[in-house]
Write an enzyme that holds these catalytic residues in place. Structure first.
Site, short mmCIF file in Angstrom:
data_model
loop_
_atom_site.label_atom_id
_atom_site.label_comp_id
_atom_site.label_asym_id
_atom_site.label_seq_id
_atom_site.Cartn_x
_atom_site.Cartn_y
_atom_site.Cartn_z
N HIS A 171 0.86 -1.19 0.00
CA HIS A 171 0.00 0.00 0.00
C HIS A 171 0.90 1.23 0.00
CE1 HIS A 171 -3.58 -2.41 1.85
NE2 HIS A 171 -3.32 -2.74 0.61
N PRO A 173 0.96 4.23 -1.34
CA PRO A 173 0.48 5.59 -1.03
C PRO A 173 0.31 5.84 0.46
CG PRO A 173 -0.72 4.69 -2.89
CD PRO A 173 0.07 3.55 -2.32
N ASP A 174 0.02 4.79 1.24
CA ASP A 174 -0.21 4.97 2.67
C ASP A 174 1.07 5.33 3.42
OD1 ASP A 174 -2.83 4.33 2.30
OD2 ASP A 174 -2.67 2.29 3.08
N HIS A 175 2.21 5.00 2.84
CA HIS A 175 3.47 5.12 3.58
C HIS A 175 4.38 6.22 3.04
CE1 HIS A 175 1.92 1.33 4.86
NE2 HIS A 175 2.22 0.73 3.74
#
Length: 405
Positions: A171, A173-175
């Site tokens: 994921h 984009p989350d990080h």
């Protein structure tokens, strides 16, 4: 170092999953008070999604949750209970920022939209982080890191020629962009409020934020109207440019040749004088025309050496190269990260000593000391008593009626 740079700043933090909690964790690590408003009946999905310490399930044992919520205080409230509104409003009146990363309309249905809250807290800073932003034809779509990777072009850019898109494998984009863009916007809003006394609403589109990670692909499309081809690890401009097999199981080294001098130095590093003298390979254009042959020759030179040896030989000659690391290698064997004290061990009452990534910088030569993540509902009573002045009897009554979980 235990920084208090942001002491006195308080969040009513309704974020969950990845990007939202990461954005508010940045403030918590710098001394802000982040009140994580969460529920037991419907907990943060990463609390129950793992990975769990020692493989043992527990709502307080998720490594993912722990890494994104250091130093926060957990207040367990059933937000769907209509009687919770008074307590939530009381917390918000005492807060500087309300943050959420739900889809459009979710906070409004709870009576926690910006228009609702600005009436009770006129100088409120309100951070909203929906997938596509709060308006527009696609605003109602829901998504997670994988779907955001798809719609922003990251997935289309990842893979091999002639094959379908692969995606970045996590994921992403989350990080990366999303939490840091959110944090920067909040810092700017805090600075604006200090200068003017006015709060504001921040509508951060995670799609717009993630597009920044596309880098050169977006720039090339803007400048030329062309899409970059899907080339795996290859480059349309340089060769060789990729990962090459080394001695040992699943051992690789990434090598980037950016100019003709790099090419000569790489040939010297792998001990192939004949390759260096081949006139067809003297220029980038020639090497790109013969890229399969070039990669096969470089692979033949690296296959008998360890990845560390290839990296060292290339770096000694100024050729960009790096071992292809695994997460385990980074944590156990990387000498640079160990030297810089990047990994921090923080004790936790349920999972015991756990390793965390430190903020990626030092301040005056010191690392920021992380505080442990909260147990669910750990701070409910203390926040309501100390911040709101609720009596033990009132807290007990709210718990009896299901407002507190």
């Amino acid at each position: 170092m235990t920084p208090d740079f942001l002491a006195g700043i308080r969040f009513a933090d309704f974020t969950w999953a990845g990007a939202g909690p990461f954005s508010t964790k940045i403030f918590s690590d710098f001394g802000a008070e982040v009140l994580k408003i969460e529920g037991v009946a419907r907990p943060d999905p990463v609390r129950v999604g793992g990975p769990f310490k020692d493989g043992v399930f527990g709502i307080n044992r998720s490594g993912y949750f722990a890494s994104r919520n250091t130093g926060k205080k957990s207040v367990a409230i059933n937000m769907k209970n209509p009687d919770s509104r008074e307590t939530l409003y009381a917390i918000i009146r005492q807060s500087d920022i309300v943050s959420n990363n739900f889809g459009p309309g979710a906070m409004e249905r709870l009576g926690l939209g910006y228009d609702d809250l600005v009436r009770i807290k006129p100088d409120l800073i309100y951070l909203s982080m929906p997938m596509y932003g709060e308006d527009g034809p696609l605003a109602g779509m829901t998504g997670v890191g994988m779907t955001i990777s798809a719609v922003t072009g990251l997935m289309a850019a990842t893979g091999y020629e002639g094959e379908g898109p692969l995606g970045p494998g996590t994921h992403f984009p989350d990080h990366a962009a999303n939490p840091y863009h959110a944090a920067f916007a909040v810092m700017a809003a805090l600075r604006h409020r200090r200068a003017t006394g006015r709060g504001m609403k921040i509508d951060l589109s995670q799609v717009e934020s993630t597009i920044n990670c596309m880098g050169l692909a977006v720039v090339e499309a803007a400048a030329t109207g062309r899409e970059q081809p899907r080339l795996g690890n290859r480059s349309p401009h340089h060769a060789p440019h990729g990962v090459f097999p080394c001695a040992g199981e699943d051992s690789w080294c990434a090598i980037t040749v950016l100019d003709d001098r790099h090419w000569q130095d790489l040939c010297a590093a792998i001990g192939d004088a004949a390759l260096a003298s081949d006139p067809a390979l003297k220029t980038a254009a020639g090497r790109l025309d013969a890229v399969d042959r070039v990669e096969a020759a470089v692979s033949a030179g690296t296959r008998g050496l360890s990845a560390e040896a290839v990296m060292a030989a290339c770096q000694a000659r100024g050729v960009p190269a790096g071992v292809v690391s695994t997460s385990r290698r980074l944590m156990q064997d990387d000498p640079q990260l160990r030297h810089r004290d990047y990994w921090q061990v923080v004790d936790h009452p349920e999972i015991g000593p756990a390793r965390f990534t430190a903020p990626p910088f030092r301040l005056d030569g010191e690392r920021i000391d992380l505080k442990r993540p909260p147990l669910i509902g750990e701070h409910t009573d203390s926040v309501l008593a100390d911040l709101l002045g609720y009596s033990p009897e009132r807290i007990a009554s709210l718990r009896a009626t299901g407002v507190l979980e």
